[in-house]
Design an enzyme around this catalytic site. Sequence first.
Site, PDB file in Angstrom:
ATOM      1  N   ARG A 180     -34.341-127.238 -37.196  1.00 25.61           N
ATOM      2  CA  ARG A 180     -34.809-127.183 -35.806  1.00 25.61           C
ATOM      3  C   ARG A 180     -34.634-128.544 -35.130  1.00 25.61           C
ATOM      4  NH1 ARG A 180     -40.541-125.301 -34.911  1.00 25.61           N
ATOM      5  NH2 ARG A 180     -39.804-125.124 -32.758  1.00 25.61           N
ATOM      6  N   CYS A 239     -44.082-132.450 -32.649  1.00 25.30           N
ATOM      7  CA  CYS A 239     -43.504-131.336 -33.417  1.00 25.30           C
ATOM      8  C   CYS A 239     -43.064-130.296 -32.402  1.00 25.30           C
ATOM      9  CB  CYS A 239     -44.527-130.789 -34.413  1.00 25.30           C
ATOM     10  SG  CYS A 239     -46.108-130.311 -33.667  1.00 25.30           S
TER      11      CYS A 239
END
Length: 282
Positions: A180, A239
């Site tokens: 990601r 995050c």
Amino acid sequence: MSTWTTLISCDQLAQELDNPAWVVVDCRHDLANPEFGRRAYADGHIPGAVFIHMDDELSGPKTGRNGRHPLPDPARLASRLGALGIDSSKQVVAYDDAGGMYAARLWWLLRWLGHDAVAVLNGGLQAWQQTAGELTKLPTTPKATTFTPKVQDIKVDVDAVVRDHDSERMHIIDARSPDRFRGENETIDPVGGHIPGAINRFFKDNLDADGFLKPAAQLKAEFTTLLGDRALDRVVHQCGSGVTACHNLLAMEVAGLGGTRLYPGSWSEWCADPARAVAKGT
């Protein structure tokens, strides 16, 4: 009396389970199934534990531009904490069944509100059960009290990240998985990639094969290698939505590398504005 401020073991918790000055909080959650935590708590929890919900209580209202888990209003969160029996005299222990990723969010939020006597149960519910710790289905009725928040300056907002993200004034650690981070296999947020200048430390790399946090010395060595000579007071964690970044904050505290901050909006807030730069790859 000892105060636990980072981690606590199952054996240590078991010795204090009947201590009225301790509050155990079940933080279980599933990003894909918001009702999972409540159902899991009803099916069995650590005796005396209360439940708190990631979306409804540990997060604030979403606007579509402020991330998937914006910070809750401090006064509202303080009211909920008080209703759960938490005040300045209480030792709080947070646990989940996901390596501490959700418990660490409560750990950070309490520190943000000025309450340092909070620890994450190392190994989580799995470790509790493996050490013959019993579970109960009996709901807990907490004795309500008053939690007085004293908000600490341990976060940065999106404007600060826009201004400083690609300079020596800010060093960003991204806690998402490496794919990601590179902009691959993005199934949660509408845009793949990362904030330019960020470096990657997957939060799961803080755990050993059994789901416990690695020893402090090992964590210190790994984060020191990652950061080099970067100043800790310029390190900012992010995050996808400000949840797993707290795990890296916890790991660095365990390692004795304190003084870092959180960008709560994280990637989900950053990528909501197409004018903000996106980096891909490593």
